[in-house]
Design an enzyme around this catalytic site. Structure first.
Site, PDB file in Angstrom:
ATOM      1  N   ARG A   1       1.080  -0.644  -0.063  1.00 38.14           N
ATOM      2  CA  ARG A   1      -0.059   0.006   0.131  1.00 38.14           C
ATOM      3  C   ARG A   1       0.671   1.170  -0.166  1.00 38.14           C
ATOM      4  NH1 ARG A   1      -2.393  -1.531   5.892  1.00 38.14           N
ATOM      5  NH2 ARG A   1       0.095  -1.968   5.221  1.00 38.14           N
TER       6      ARG A   1
ATOM      7  N   LYS B   1      -4.867 -11.584  -7.066  1.00 37.05           N
ATOM      8  CA  LYS B   1      -4.886  -9.934  -6.456  1.00 37.05           C
ATOM      9  C   LYS B   1      -6.418  -8.368  -7.364  1.00 37.05           C
ATOM     10  CE  LYS B   1      -2.979  -6.062  -6.636  1.00 37.05           C
ATOM     11  NZ  LYS B   1      -2.437  -5.491  -5.450  1.00 37.05           N
TER      12      LYS B   1
ATOM     13  N   GLY C   1     -16.139   7.259   3.636  1.00 36.85           N
ATOM     14  CA  GLY C   1     -15.325   8.390   3.411  1.00 36.85           C
ATOM     15  C   GLY C   1     -15.907   8.842   2.165  1.00 36.85           C
TER      16      GLY C   1
ATOM     17  N   GLY D   1     -10.880   5.616  -4.018  1.00 39.75           N
ATOM     18  CA  GLY D   1      -9.741   5.946  -5.412  1.00 39.75           C
ATOM     19  C   GLY D   1      -8.179   5.954  -4.977  1.00 39.75           C
TER      20      GLY D   1
ATOM     21  N   CYS E   1      -4.982   2.345  -7.756  1.00 44.93           N
ATOM     22  CA  CYS E   1      -5.742   0.861  -7.913  1.00 44.93           C
ATOM     23  C   CYS E   1      -6.577   0.386  -7.461  1.00 44.93           C
ATOM     24  CB  CYS E   1      -4.776   0.190  -7.219  1.00 44.93           C
ATOM     25  SG  CYS E   1      -2.951   0.067  -6.845  1.00 44.93           S
TER      26      CYS E   1
HETATM   27  P1  NAD Z   1       3.783   4.103 -12.215  1.00 48.91           P
HETATM   28  O1  NAD Z   1       2.907   4.959 -12.884  1.00 48.91           O
HETATM   29  O2  NAD Z   1       4.372   4.494 -11.078  1.00 48.91           O
HETATM   30  O3  NAD Z   1       5.434   3.211 -12.232  1.00 48.91           O
HETATM   31  C1  NAD Z   1       5.766   2.784 -13.444  1.00 48.91           C
HETATM   32  C2  NAD Z   1       7.013   3.361 -14.362  1.00 48.91           C
HETATM   33  O4  NAD Z   1       7.393   2.181 -15.150  1.00 48.91           O
HETATM   34  C3  NAD Z   1       7.134   4.580 -14.581  1.00 48.91           C
HETATM   35  O5  NAD Z   1       7.797   5.486 -13.728  1.00 48.91           O
HETATM   36  C4  NAD Z   1       7.663   4.632 -16.149  1.00 48.91           C
HETATM   37  O6  NAD Z   1       7.656   5.615 -16.471  1.00 48.91           O
HETATM   38  C5  NAD Z   1       7.369   3.033 -16.253  1.00 48.91           C
HETATM   39  N1  NAD Z   1       7.763   2.507 -18.002  1.00 48.91           N
HETATM   40  C6  NAD Z   1       6.279   2.463 -18.519  1.00 48.91           C
HETATM   41  N2  NAD Z   1       7.200   1.798 -19.860  1.00 48.91           N
HETATM   42  C7  NAD Z   1       8.248   1.957 -19.370  1.00 48.91           C
HETATM   43  C8  NAD Z   1       9.084   1.197 -19.536  1.00 48.91           C
HETATM   44  N3  NAD Z   1       8.594   0.516 -21.448  1.00 48.91           N
HETATM   45  N4  NAD Z   1      10.403   0.568 -20.231  1.00 48.91           N
HETATM   46  C9  NAD Z   1      10.861   1.323 -18.808  1.00 48.91           C
HETATM   47  N5  NAD Z   1       9.694   1.960 -18.022  1.00 48.91           N
HETATM   48  C10 NAD Z   1       8.765   2.311 -18.354  1.00 48.91           C
HETATM   49  O7  NAD Z   1       3.392   2.391 -11.910  1.00 48.91           O
HETATM   50  P2  NAD Z   1       2.736   1.745 -10.162  1.00 48.91           P
HETATM   51  O8  NAD Z   1       2.359   2.826  -9.992  1.00 48.91           O
HETATM   52  O9  NAD Z   1       4.126   1.642  -9.367  1.00 48.91           O
HETATM   53  O10 NAD Z   1       2.209   0.405 -10.771  1.00 48.91           O
HETATM   54  C11 NAD Z   1       2.617  -0.770 -11.577  1.00 48.91           C
HETATM   55  C12 NAD Z   1       2.168  -1.774 -11.271  1.00 48.91           C
HETATM   56  O11 NAD Z   1       1.865  -2.735 -10.172  1.00 48.91           O
HETATM   57  C13 NAD Z   1       0.390  -1.315 -12.002  1.00 48.91           C
HETATM   58  O12 NAD Z   1      -0.006  -2.596 -12.966  1.00 48.91           O
HETATM   59  C14 NAD Z   1      -0.169  -0.945 -10.522  1.00 48.91           C
HETATM   60  O13 NAD Z   1      -1.425  -1.506 -10.825  1.00 48.91           O
HETATM   61  C15 NAD Z   1       0.849  -2.489  -9.512  1.00 48.91           C
HETATM   62  N6  NAD Z   1       0.673  -1.537  -7.961  1.00 48.91           N
HETATM   63  C16 NAD Z   1       0.344  -0.503  -8.049  1.00 48.91           C
HETATM   64  C17 NAD Z   1       0.235  -0.381  -6.576  1.00 48.91           C
HETATM   65  C18 NAD Z   1       0.251   0.910  -5.762  1.00 48.91           C
HETATM   66  O14 NAD Z   1       0.203   1.133  -4.769  1.00 48.91           O
HETATM   67  N7  NAD Z   1       0.946   1.869  -6.889  1.00 48.91           N
HETATM   68  C19 NAD Z   1      -0.085  -1.617  -5.518  1.00 48.91           C
HETATM   69  C20 NAD Z   1       0.649  -2.248  -5.396  1.00 48.91           C
HETATM   70  C21 NAD Z   1       0.392  -2.667  -7.312  1.00 48.91           C
END
Ligand code: NAD
Length: 438
Positions: free
Chosen positions: A152, A204, A253, A257, A260
């Site tokens: 998270r 997931k 709340g 949002g 995710c």
């Molecule tokens: P994000 O948008 O913060 O980061 C994604 C990164 O990937 C960016 O820095 C982007 O520049 C890079 N990227 C994109 N295309 C690329 C490429 N071709 N080569 C190299 N780098 C590339 O995304 P996030 O929040 O870290 O989420 C990533 C995944 O994890 C998603 O599928 C999301 O659903 C999942 N997830 C997110 C969370 C969360 O809390 N944010 C929690 C669990 C799972």
């Protein structure tokens, strides 16, 4: 073991840094030069408690590095994908980034290596990635491991280092590699749950959708509580003490949002419909949450007695939750434009989210250094995010400089007794309204 993490966002940067802290050699690859330059200078582009220190420590230990150079893929023992999978118009997950990465892997790592997918991806993606790689490199062997992430934002480092379980979908042949990678965690008693790829992918989505459903359900109970003069916080305590239910994710709340829950509920609904198995509960969750935003906007405008001309609303909290700078799909993104469209002027304050919010709202709203500046001469103050520092606000000082002392608290940060004693007009969620005359 040398791993390359592709994508240095909220998940990739945390996963890469934590794996290096656990002793692996980690190279993080991203396509964004600004991020990589910043990371190489020892700073990070996101706010996540404890992360910057851990990044610096592991760079110093020579276990963690950042690059734009895709050729490093050739030297990896395992490639971990953590790129974004945002929602498309129709709710399905956009796999453009993932597909680009698959091309890069085939090109720069032609010999084949284990590929671990940490991004949240539709069921069947691991199989598709395996097929794409087989088509591109028929002679190489890429084992695809589905390893969904449950961290998270706001407690990401702690969540990664001490998860309640690690879910891994893969063939038996590759389980040994994954067990080795996670040995420091299994030594601490963290269980690994091995499944096939599709089951891991569906775990997931099911997990996030279940939590979203709890939030949406409790918000509807809060609406009922409001009209029957009951108290939603005590209701949440009362049901949460039942170990079959538990207290977490039971806070009324402004609706769920963030980066995710909205996209993952939409994606699973899309998957369900595509397979001819629509989920009525999931679709109702999405609809209830959409309706929630409208009812929050109405709550704010009715606090102004519906007279909206020349009114100023101070928004306290722009991020989708506390302890992050992430504003993606947060309630502020729906509520602020709706209030602006009604001609209301918006001033704002957030401890960490103002840079991100500025990218979205520009100069349509004003940004302030603290809650007192933001609420100065406002007609109403709206608490949108549960930042701990808001509970320490001097409410008499704040309301003293407002045009009228009205607080709409969409996070129930104060008790109604306290607000009644202070004589503040106080509207919260699922609890009786406090008026200055009561
Ligand atoms: P994000 O948008 O913060 O980061 C994604 C990164 O990937 C960016 O820095 C982007 O520049 C890079 N990227 C994109 N295309 C690329 C490429 N071709 N080569 C190299 N780098 C590339 O995304 P996030 O929040 O870290 O989420 C990533 C995944 O994890 C998603 O599928 C999301 O659903 C999942 N997830 C997110 C969370 C969360 O809390 N944010 C929690 C669990 C799972």
């Amino acid at each position: 073991m040398r791993i390359v993490v592709i994508g240095t966002g909220y998940v990739g940067l945390v996963a890469g840094t934590c794996f290096s802290e656990l002793g692996l050699q980690v190279q993080c690859l991203d396509q964004d030069p600004d991020k990589i330059n910043l990371l190489n200078s020892g700073k990070i582009h996101i706010y996540e408690p404890g992360l910057e220190e851990l990044v610096a420590k592991n760079i110093r230990s020579n276990r963690l590095s950042f690059t734009l150079d895709k050729s490093i893929l050739s030297g990896a023992d395992l490639i971990l994908i953590a790129v974004g999978t945002p929602a498309k118009e129709d709710g399905s997950a956009n796999l453009t980034y993932l597909n680009q990465v698959v091309q890069d892997i085939a090109h720069h790592c032609p010999q084949g290596k284990p590929v671990m997918i940490k991004s949240t991806v539709p069921v069947g993606t691991a199989k598709n990635v395996a097929k794409q790689l087989k088509d591109l490199r028929p002679d190489a062997c890429y084992e695809i491991i589905s390893n969904p992430e449950f961290l998270r934002e706001g407690s990401a480092v702690q969540d990664f280092m001490r998860p309640e379980r690690v879910v891994i979908g893969c063939n038996e042949t590759i389980q040994g590699v994954v067990k080795k990678m996670y040995t420091p965690l299994t030594n601490r008693g963290i269980p690994l749950l091995f499944t096939d790829n599709q089951t891991a992918e569906l775990i997931k989505y099911t997990s996030n959708c279940y939590l979203a459903m709890r939030i949406a359900f409790l918000n509807e109970i809060a609406d009922i509580a409001e009209v029957v003069d009951a108290n939603i916080d005590q209701i949440a305590d009362g049901i949460g003490m039942d170990s079959r239910i538990g207290r977490k994710y039971l806070s009324a709340g402004p609706g769920f949002g963030g980066s995710c829950f909205p996209k993952d509920t939409a994606a699973l609904s899309h998957i369900a419909h595509t397979h001819g198995k629509p989920s009525k509960i999931l679709d109702a969750t999405i609809e209830a949450n959409n309706h929630r935003k409208i009812s929050m906007i109405n709550k704010i405008t009715s606090a102004l007695d519906g007279k909206l001309d020349n009114k100023k609303c101070a928004i306290l909290g722009l991020t989708f939750k506390a302890d992050t700078d992430d504003v993606r799909d947060g309630p502020s993104l729906d509520i602020i434009p709706a209030l602006l469209a009604k001609g209301i002027t918006i001033s704002s304050y957030d401890p960490r989210g103002m840079d991100e919010a500025r990218k979205i709202f520009g100069d349509k709203i004003t940004y302030h250094n603290n809650p007192y500046e933001a609420t100065d001469s406002a007609d109403v103050a709206v608490i949108l995010t549960e930042w701990a520092e808001f509970s320490a606000i001097d409410l008499m000082q704040m309301t003293g400089s407002m045009k009228s002392p009205v607080i709409v608290d969409l996070r129930n940060m104060f008790t109604i007794d306290k607000m009644a004693n202070l004589g503040i007009n106080y509207i919260s969620i699922g609890r009786p309204r406090v008026s200055s005359s009561s």
